[in-house]
Each structure stands twice: as structure tokens, then as C-alpha cells.
Design an enzyme around this catalytic site. Structure first.
Site, PDB file in Angstrom:
ATOM      1  N   GLU A 184       0.807  -1.229   0.000  1.00 18.13           N
ATOM      2  CA  GLU A 184       0.000   0.000   0.000  1.00 18.13           C
ATOM      3  C   GLU A 184       0.839   1.277   0.000  1.00 18.13           C
ATOM      4  O   GLU A 184       0.787   2.059   0.952  1.00 18.13           O
ATOM      5  CB  GLU A 184      -0.964   0.005   1.187  1.00 18.13           C
ATOM      6  CG  GLU A 184      -1.993  -1.094   1.091  1.00 18.13           C
ATOM      7  CD  GLU A 184      -3.104  -0.971   2.129  1.00 18.13           C
ATOM      8  OE1 GLU A 184      -3.087  -0.020   2.936  1.00 18.13           O
ATOM      9  OE2 GLU A 184      -4.007  -1.822   2.117  1.00 18.13           O
ATOM     10  N   GLU A 395      -5.421  -8.440   0.553  1.00 17.26           N
ATOM     11  CA  GLU A 395      -5.989  -8.128   1.865  1.00 17.26           C
ATOM     12  C   GLU A 395      -7.463  -7.783   1.708  1.00 17.26           C
ATOM     13  O   GLU A 395      -7.841  -7.072   0.764  1.00 17.26           O
ATOM     14  CB  GLU A 395      -5.335  -6.895   2.513  1.00 17.26           C
ATOM     15  CG  GLU A 395      -3.998  -7.139   3.137  1.00 17.26           C
ATOM     16  CD  GLU A 395      -3.456  -5.885   3.829  1.00 17.26           C
ATOM     17  OE1 GLU A 395      -4.239  -5.041   4.305  1.00 17.26           O
ATOM     18  OE2 GLU A 395      -2.221  -5.767   3.875  1.00 17.26           O
TER      19      GLU A 395
END
Ligand code: BGC
Length: 491
Positions: A184, A395
């Protein structure tokens, strides 16, 4: 297959060979923050400084204790029957000051062996149990020494990251075939360097996110090329980058201005990274023009969004072997100029973000609203925007507050709805989704929220020195899904 949302088939069988995983990250689970010569990272520093930047000034010095309790984690992984386990390497556990220079000089250095052995054992144990490791090289825990030299704000980090990546590919790549360079980068650029609520706690509003995103994209691309030219032939693995993506819907679905505003937020949150990497080496035009215009208005000599050189564009374009996306929630976007109280980077694109009050709250006060249908939208968006790539969801999850009941029936309902959406994405939208990973295997250190926000399939008592892992109901349900390769029985 044609069926309406109200008439699902009773059994949702996923494609043969579909990957069912769970994920963790080094700083959030390992503990052992200074064990066996590990160097400090930015989260060690950030949490040790106190100042209420983390819930109750908690630290992850011990966290789930996975550094010494790996065997307990492995039991959970086996109990679930995971096909994939995603975890990250602690950069400063392997390279205490972040650089390979130290290790090269002292080839048989004690510090090096400890870190390597820990991850070697994890990898070997996973493979011995038929579980495929997915390794993230870097999940928010930059070695402090590198931060002291400018961290992601400095262009020098590109070479340093590449050296670290090469070191990892060379050390573990004989067995590890799925790699994620950076976790991320979009979250990290925003929260670590623009807003400053994540380590290293820098709030350079208006410039921090763009500047660090720029260096992260280059670092990722360079590492991908190193893999491609030096390791791929022998190791035959795949390398990508894990991108966070919310789903952004227009606040007023019939307003063209809001529709465009929603698209601009997708461009800012996802395409800022994905377009250069997956399409053409350059940022979305809509962002370039908006940031340039706003920068000019503010008196900057040039745009606050940096530019890639032509050579950099060539390096970045095509530097990923699959699309790794992480989805949690959705937001509504409204076209609004200079929206009061909004982040500077959202002001750049004339947007105000909202939450639909009808979206359920997973944990009181959490940023995660329960919007399972958003995951299907994100997948479809990726398919359409990025030429139908192979997608791995690295995720997805829902938090519970603390104390969290072991009978988390309600949370499993969110997961179940999510799986229905994935099924529709695969069977109706023909999205090429191949792996799904739950965040997270264990309750762990949830960054600024410390241990107050629990995303685990396994409960951990953080007061108990033995850190027992106890399955939530969701763990047992997920194990059934994995056994059946989907959902069996009445929905
Ligand atoms: C991060 C995880 C984090 C999770 C839940 C993701 O943004 O990669 O580290 O724990 O979301 O907030």
C-alpha cells in the site's frame, strides 16, 4: 451465467485451484523489536516516542510474539487449511541499517544469520505443509537509519530499496515465487508523509504524498526489473506491488459532476500508482492537470506532482506480473471546490468525501464501513481499466472492537457477503481473480489503533505472555470455505 442478485445458486463453487490465503505484516505480529541485533525501524521510533499518536501509547515491541511463536502461527495456518500465506519481511531484521553494505563487508555476520534463519524456517515450514508463501518485502516498517537519510522523500532510496530487494530475491527466491515489493504505497504516502498519523509522522500537506509516491513507484519498478533480468529465468516467480483501493461512488449518482469527482478520487487513490505501472509509465492526465493548475494558483513554480523522465516512464511501464489489490471499504464523492476540512490532495481534485450513513459500522469508530458490493466494483474497475489482468486480493477484512467476542457471527456475515460478491465478479463479470487473502491471520497491532482494533481470524490475548491463539467463529467458517472451495449449503 445469468442469475439475479436475489437468486444465487445454493452453492458457490470457486474455480478449481483458487487460492485461499490470510495475511500478516512483520511489525504488526513479530515483536522481538530489538532481538538478535535487529535494527530499529520507523514504527519502533514512532511508538517509543509516545505522545498519544497510538492508542494508549501502545507499541508492537512484543505484539503477537510471532518472532518466537512462529510454530503457533503455523498451527493456525494448518487448521484453516490455507493454500497461501502472505507475510512481510522485517527489513531492519535482515539488514539492521537498511543497507546491504554492512552485510557484504561482514559476510558471516551474526546479525544477518538470525534474521535470515527466521524467515528461512517460515518459508520451509510453509512449503513442507503445502502452503505457498507470498512475501511482501516492505510493509510500512522502513529501517530508521534510512528514514534519517530522508526516507521516501529522498530519491536515493530507490537504489537502496533495489539492493534490499535483490538481497531478498537472492536469499529466498529459490523457494518463494510470489513477491510484493511495497505494501500500500498509497496508504503510506498519505498517512506517513502527507497527514503524518503513521510513522514517520511527517505532515507535508500538499507535497508529501506526491513526492514519496513518486519515489516508491520508481523503487518498485527498479526492483521488478532486477527480478526480471537477474532472477526470473532461474526462479520463475512473479513480482507486483500491493495497492489499496476503496470503491468511490458518486454522492449523487445522477450528477455528472459527482460521477466525474468519483472518477478523480479513483485516479488519485489507485490509478496514481496503477496507471504508470500497468499502462504507460505516467500519471493519470486528470491528476496532472488538476495538480498543476492548483499549484500554479498557489504560486508554486511547478506542479507539486513531480514528473517522470522518459527513461523512467519506460522503466515503470509494465513493471508488474499480476494486479494485487487490497479492499476494505467505500466512500461517496461530491464535486466541490476548496471543500472545507478536506485534505489538500482532495482539494487538488475538487472533491469532498462522505460516508453513506446507511453503511453498517463494523467496529464503532472504525474507518471501515461494511460495503461488500464495493469489492466487486473495484474488481470490475481493474478489469476494465487495466486490460483484464490476473488479480490477487492480498488483503480484505473487517475489524472488531476490543473485547471481541469469539462468536463473531455478524462479522462472518460480512465475509460471506464478500465471498458472494467475489463469486459474481468471477462468474458474471469474468474478472480474472485467482487468490483471496483475509486480513488478518491474527489479531495484531493495528497501527494508530494499537490493539484496540481486531482484524484477526484468531483472537490473541495481549495481556497473556504466552499470547494464545484462539479461533473466532470466522476462522472455522473460513476453514469450511477453503475445504469446499466455496460456500456449501443454504445462503
Ligand atoms: C494494511 C494493514 C492494516 C489493514 C487494516 C491495510 O491498510 O496493509 O497493515 O492492518 O489495512 O487497517
Amino acid at each position: 451465467m445469468a442469475f439475479s442478485s436475489s437468486s444465487y445458486p445454493q452453492e458457490l463453487t470457486f474455480p478449481e485451484g483458487f487460492g485461499w490465503g490470510a495475511a500478516t505484516a512483520a511489525y504488526q505480529v513479530e515483536g522481538g523489536w530489538d532481538a538478535d541485533g535487529k535494527g530499529p525501524n520507523v514504527w519502533d521510533t514512532f511508538t517509543h516516542q509516545g505522545g498519544d499518536r497510538v492508542f494508549r501509547n501502545q507499541t508492537a515491541d512484543v505484539a503477537c510474539g510471532s518472532y518466537t511463536l512462529w510454530e503457533e502461527d503455523l498451527k493456525c495456518i494448518k487448521q484453516l487449511g490455507l493454500t497461501h500465506y502472505r507475510f512481510s519481511l522485517s527489513w531492519s531484521r535482515l539488514l539492521p541499517d537498511g543497507t546491504t553494505g554492512f552485510i557484504n563487508q561482514k559476510g558471516n555476520c551474526f546479525l544477518k544469520i538470525e534474521g535470515i534463519d527466521y524467515y528461512n524456517k517460515m518459508i520451509d515450514d510453509l512449503l513442507a505443509n503445502g502452503v505457498i508463501p507470498i512475501i511482501t518485502l516492505y510493509h510500512f516498517d522502513l529501517p530508521q537509519h534510512l528514514e534519517d537519510q530522508g526516507g521516501w522523500k529522498s530519491g536515493a532510496i530507490v537504489e537502496v530499496f533495489d539492493a534490499y530487494a535483490q538481497f531478498c530475491f537472492g536469499t529466498f527466491g529459490d523457494r518463494v515465487k510470489l513477491w510484493l515489493t511495497i505494501n500500500e504505497p498509497n496508504t503510506l504516502a498519505l498517512l506517513g508523509y502527507e497527514v503524518g498519523i503513521f510513522a514517520p509522522g511527517i505532515s507535508n500537506s500538499g507535497t508529501g504524498a506526491y513526492q514519496t509516491a513518486h519515489n516508491m513507484i520508481k523503487a518498485h519498478a527498479k526492483a521488478w526489473h532486477s527480478y526480471d533480468s537477474l532472477f526470473r529465468k532461474k526462479q520463475n516467480g512473479q513480482v507486483s506491488i500491493a495497492l489499496f483501493s476503496p470503491w468511490i461512488a458518486p454522492a449523487n449518482p445522477t450528477s455528472v459532476a459527482d460521477q466525474e469527482a468519483a472518477k478523480r478520487v479513483m485516479a488519485l487513490s489507485l490509478d496514481l500508482f496503477a496507471k504508470p505501472i500497468f499502462i504507460d509509465g505516467d500519471y493519470p492526465a486528470v491528476l496532472k492537470s488538476h495538480v498543476a493548475a492548483m499549484s500554479k494558483k498557489q504560486g508554486y513554480p511547478s506542479s507539486r506532482l513531480p514528473e517522470f523522465t522518459e527513461e523512467e516512464k519506460r522503466m515503470i511501464k509494465g513493471s508488474a506480473d499480476f494486479f494485487a489489490v487490497q479492499y476494505y471499504t467505500a466512500r461517496l464523492a461530491k464535486h466541490q471546490e476548496n471543500a472545507e476540512g478536506e485534505l489538500d490532495i482532495l482539494k487538488d481534485i475538487d472533491v469532498k468525501l462522505f460516508i453513506d450513513p446507511s453503511w453498517q459500522v463494523s467496529q464503532q469508530g472504525s474507518w471501515v464501513r461494511v460495503v461488500p458490493w464495493g469489492i466487486r466494483k473495484v474488481l470490475e474497475y481493474i478489469k476494465d481499466t487495466y486490460n483484464n489482468p490476473v488479480i490477487y486480493i492480498t488483503e480484505n477484512g473487517f475489524p472488531q472492537g476490543d473485547p471481541a467476542p469469539l462468536d463473531d457471527t455478524q462479522r462472518w456475515e460480512y465475509f460471506r457477503q464478500t465471498l458472494q460478491e467475489l463469486y459474481k465478479a468471477i462468474h458474471i463479470d469474468k474478472v480474472n481473480l485467482q487468490i483471496y487473502c483475509v486480513w488478518s491471520l491474527l489479531d495484531n497491532f493495528e497501527w494508530s489503533d494499537g490493539f484496540s482494533s481486531r482484524f484477526g481470524l484468531y483472537h490473541i490475548d495481549f495481556e497473556n505472555p504466552c499470547r494464545p491463539r484462539v479461533p473466532y467463529k470466522s476462522a472455522m467458517e473460513y476453514a469450511k470455505v477453503i475445504r469446499n472451495n466455496g460456500i456449501k449449503g443454504p445462503l
